[in-house]
Each structure stands twice: as C-alpha cells, then as structure tokens.
Design a protein around this motif. Structure first.
Motif, PDB file in Angstrom:
ATOM      1  N   PHE A   1       0.827  -1.203   0.000  1.00  0.00           N
ATOM      2  CA  PHE A   1       0.000   0.000   0.000  1.00  0.00           C
ATOM      3  C   PHE A   1       0.872   1.268   0.000  1.00  0.00           C
ATOM      4  O   PHE A   1       0.692   2.166  -0.830  1.00  0.00           O
ATOM      5  N   SER A   2       1.872   1.301   0.892  1.00  0.00           N
ATOM      6  CA  SER A   2       2.710   2.493   1.025  1.00  0.00           C
ATOM      7  C   SER A   2       3.533   2.730  -0.236  1.00  0.00           C
ATOM      8  O   SER A   2       3.699   3.871  -0.680  1.00  0.00           O
ATOM      9  N   LEU A   3       4.039   1.640  -0.813  1.00  0.00           N
ATOM     10  CA  LEU A   3       4.854   1.790  -2.025  1.00  0.00           C
ATOM     11  C   LEU A   3       4.000   2.329  -3.170  1.00  0.00           C
ATOM     12  O   LEU A   3       4.390   3.276  -3.856  1.00  0.00           O
ATOM     13  N   GLN A   4       2.820   1.745  -3.350  1.00  0.00           N
ATOM     14  CA  GLN A   4       1.933   2.219  -4.425  1.00  0.00           C
ATOM     15  C   GLN A   4       1.582   3.702  -4.250  1.00  0.00           C
ATOM     16  O   GLN A   4       1.670   4.487  -5.202  1.00  0.00           O
ATOM     17  N   GLU A   5       1.176   4.068  -3.025  1.00  0.00           N
ATOM     18  CA  GLU A   5       0.767   5.459  -2.787  1.00  0.00           C
ATOM     19  C   GLU A   5       1.909   6.425  -3.107  1.00  0.00           C
ATOM     20  O   GLU A   5       1.710   7.463  -3.729  1.00  0.00           O
ATOM     21  N   THR A   6       3.128   6.050  -2.684  1.00  0.00           N
ATOM     22  CA  THR A   6       4.279   6.931  -2.891  1.00  0.00           C
ATOM     23  C   THR A   6       4.617   7.052  -4.377  1.00  0.00           C
ATOM     24  O   THR A   6       4.744   8.163  -4.919  1.00  0.00           O
ATOM     25  N   LEU A   7       4.753   5.901  -5.042  1.00  0.00           N
ATOM     26  CA  LEU A   7       5.143   5.917  -6.459  1.00  0.00           C
ATOM     27  C   LEU A   7       4.089   6.653  -7.294  1.00  0.00           C
ATOM     28  O   LEU A   7       4.420   7.485  -8.153  1.00  0.00           O
ATOM     29  N   PHE A   8       2.831   6.348  -7.043  1.00  0.00           N
ATOM     30  CA  PHE A   8       1.778   6.906  -7.890  1.00  0.00           C
ATOM     31  C   PHE A   8       1.611   8.409  -7.640  1.00  0.00           C
ATOM     32  O   PHE A   8       1.294   9.162  -8.573  1.00  0.00           O
ATOM     33  N   SER A   9       1.843   8.864  -6.391  1.00  0.00           N
ATOM     34  CA  SER A   9       1.777  10.312  -6.127  1.00  0.00           C
ATOM     35  C   SER A   9       2.811  11.043  -6.966  1.00  0.00           C
ATOM     36  O   SER A   9       2.550  12.117  -7.515  1.00  0.00           O
TER      37      SER A   9
END
Lengths: 89, 335
Positions: B231-239
């Motif tokens: 979850f954290s990786l997706q949120e960071t990369l996609f932001s």
C-alpha cells in the motif's frame, strides 16, 4: 605476431533459391556487436545459404553460432507453417 | 481497407494482433511467467517467445478470419526492449512478410502504446503517462513529435514494483504488479518512504533500495505487514507520477490525460490520476489490461498509422535496437 583467427563455415541447403533468399533476408539485418570479438557474413548462391564466422575466442564463436542456429531453425519452422512463398502479392 | 498484423515481444509478453481500420480483429497473447522471487532473463524469454510465436500467429489469423493474402502490411517491434526476445520476434515477422510478399514496418514500442491508447479511448491530444516495467515517461505531442516532458532517471516504475515483489516472494502470475495491487487494498498503515521527484523527472531506485532494506526489519519485528508495504509503495510511487503528469499538463495547457503501459491498468493509479484531473477540470482516459499491457494490436495500430502515411521498412534496415526513444520517431500521421 597476431594470433590466427578462428573460422567457422556453414552451408544450409533450401528447397529452392527463393527460400534461401528469404532466410538470408530474415537473418542478415542484425549485425554482431561491434566489440564482441566475432564477425559473421552471410551470402546466397542458388539454393544454398552460406555463413562464415571469424572470432578471437572459441567461447564467443560458440555463442554466436548456436544463437544463429536457433534463429535459422525458427525461420525454417515459420516457412513450414506459413509457406510456401505466395506467387502474387 | 487496410489490414495490418502486429508482432510484439520486447519483454515477457508475446503477442500478435490484427487491426483493420481501427477495429481489433484479434489480439492473442502469451506471458512468460517466472517463479516467485525471480525476474525474466533475456535468453529464457526469447526461448519462450520462439516456442509459441507461431501458435499465437495462427491463432490471430484464425480468430480474425483472414488469410495471409488479405494482409496489407506486417508490423513488428523494432525497439526499445530486450535484445534477444526482440530479435526472435523480428525474424518471424521478416520471414512471413517475405512469404506473403507484404511490406514490413518496424514500430517503436512506446509509440505503439500511445496510438493504441488513442484508438481505444478516443482521446484526441492527451498528455500521456507511459508507465510499464521498462519505461516511465510523461509525453505530449507537438510538431510531429511525441516529446518527452519528464521521465525516470534510473529504473522504471514497473521495475521498482516487480523487484519489490521479488523481495516479498509475491507471485508473478498473472503479474507481480497485479498481485501488489490486490495486497495493497488490505494495507492499513502508511509507512513513509523517500519521495523523489526531480523537476519533471522521477527516480525510483533509491525508493527500492530503501524499502528492500527496511522491509526485512519491519516485517520481522511485526511493525507492519506485507500488505502495508504494498500500500505504502503504491501510494508513494503513484503520487510522484501524478505530480509530474500534472506539471506537464500545466506546461502544455492540456485538458486530457491518457495512461498507457502495463502499470496503467492499476486501478489505484487511475483513481489518483482521476482526482487530479477532476480538480483541474480535465479528462482522464485509460484502458484495461487487454490493451494497457504489451500486445500485438498496439504494434499493428501504430503500424497502420505509419503505413497509411506512406512509411515502410526495407528488409536491410529492419534491425532491432534495444534503445529507441519515443522522441526519435517522426510522427508523419498527425498534424
């Protein structure tokens, strides 16, 4: 003194010059890497595809020849399955 | 009426697609799936492609209900991508083009994604976010060129996700990114990660090293779950991706965004981009996995545009290339 180069010669017969020409055109466009220590030249006479290799090391020659044979076999399989060559476009 | 057959095999997917004037007649595809924890190597991937390309081609012709005589042009991926798989696919394309006496056309893989996205969504002149396992670029069209406004300065966003999946031994079936997306839905805790936007560009390798390092510690101490990390990786990369896309839109005065490439079918990325678009009064266009993920039809579609604008590739010029930037192609089919 420059050490003599390794050489390898391959002759592949095809049913006709048409198929040999197609194989030549399919396998010719991609050159060996420039600094790879191996060079390869292709030519066609009648129904025979000739390939000549020159290399510094047997190891590199083997890699190049075996990868060529894989690609040659792919061309032949493609011809078997989607050939023979159409006469008119 | 123009029918184009497209061959794609620049990474671990092998696909053959047939396009007739904007209509997808068929688009079969196979994926080389490696065991958890392993990536796909060039020679193994090429062997996979060689073993099934002729079946896929036959399937494409049968499903499209066309004969070789009906084909007008044979398109294949010239690059960018992995050398060995590209070459195996190009050899088959060259051979059938000669057997059928049809012109050949080498297509830039990135252009294939863009043109397929435009065809499927109907977006006219979008800012394009191209995100996959090998590429991360923000692109806008101007003066016969797809110009790169921003890109990754190291690894692609999909590569970052894939390699993180290997660390956690997440399955590669159907794709590591899909499995991360499903796990991320169950994530509860946001773990802060480095955020590396550099102007118009992004960097992912530092984020990957960071999360690789700390994941073992945090997981073994029970501080967070694998789901939290996904979850954290997706949120960071996609932001980060949304930020550079928005900046490109502001530069170009663009009111459309098109997301293409394998990572583009991630619904969370589409949601986040959608929020940004809504705030700007812009429109978001995206496609599903059939057309986002590498496929033959996208090469056929770009080939169709190129062929109709008068381009063909001579056999002696049909070499493949591992490096081939999106902005190297002259876009002869747009105003």
């Amino acid at each position: 003194m420059v050490s003599p180069m390794l050489q390898f010669k391959l002759c592949v017969p095809f049913p006709s010059s048409k198929e040999a020409e197609i194989a030549y055109n399919s396998l010719c466009p991609d050159a060996e890497p420039r600094k790879g220590g191996v060079s390869k030249t292709l030519s066609v006479t009648d129904n025979i595809l000739h390939v000549n290799w020159k290399a510094d090391e047997a190891r590199i020659l083997r890699v190049s020849v075996s990868s060529f044979l894989e690609h040659l076999s792919l061309v032949v399989l493609t011809m078997d399955r989607f050939g023979p060559p159409l006469d008119n476009p | 009426m123009t029918i184009v057959v497209g061959f794609e095999g620049s990474a671990n997917k092998i696909g053959v697609g047939i396009i007739q004037d904007g209509k997808v007649l068929s688009n079969p595809r196979r994926t080389y799936i490696t065991p958890p924890g392993q990536g796909f190597m060039p020679s193994d991937t090429a062997r996979h492609h060689r073993s099934c390309i002729l079946d896929v081609l036959q399937e494409a012709l049968e499903e499209a209900k066309i004969k070789p005589q009906d084909v007008d042009c044979v398109a294949y991926t010239k690059g960018p991508g992995m050398g060995a798989p590209l070459l195996s696919v190009a050899i088959v394309a060259r051979t059938v083009a000669q057997l059928w006496k049809k012109p050949l056309l080498g297509v830039n893989h990135c252009i294939g994604h863009i043109e397929m996205g435009r065809l499927i969504t109907g977006a006219e002149n979008p800012s394009v976010l191209y995100v996959s396992g090998g590429n991360t670029q923000v692109i806008a069209y101007s003066e016969r060129c797809y110009r790169i406004f921003g890109e990754t300065i190291d690894i692609a966003v999909g590569n970052c996700l894939d390699r993180f999946a290997r660390v956690l031994k997440i399955s590669n079936d159907p794709s590591p990114g899909y499995n991360i997306e499903q796990m991320a839905k169950k994530g509860k805790k946001f773990v802060e990660l480095p955020y590396t936007v550099k102007g118009m560009d992004v960097s992912f390798s530092g984020i990957l090293s960071y999360i690789e390092d700390m994941s073992h510690k945090m997981l073994s101490s029970g501080e967070c779950t694998p789901e939290d990390l996904c979850f954290s990786l997706q949120e960071t990369l996609f932001s980060m991706l949304v930020e550079i896309t928005e900046r490109a839109m502001a530069h170009c005065g663009s009111q459309e965004v098109l997301i293409v490439g394998g990572v583009g079918c991630n619904v969370r990325l589409q949601e986040m981009m959608g929020v940004m678009c809504q705030e700007r009064g812009a429109k978001l266009f995206a496609t599903d996995e059939r057309f986002c993920i590498d496929n033959g039809a996208m090469i056929a579609q770009a080939g169709w545009e190129m062929f109709r604008s008068g381009q063909v590739t001579n056999l002696q010029d049909s070499w493949i290339t591992q490096r081939y930037r999106t902005d190297e192609v002259e876009v002869t089919w747009r105003d």
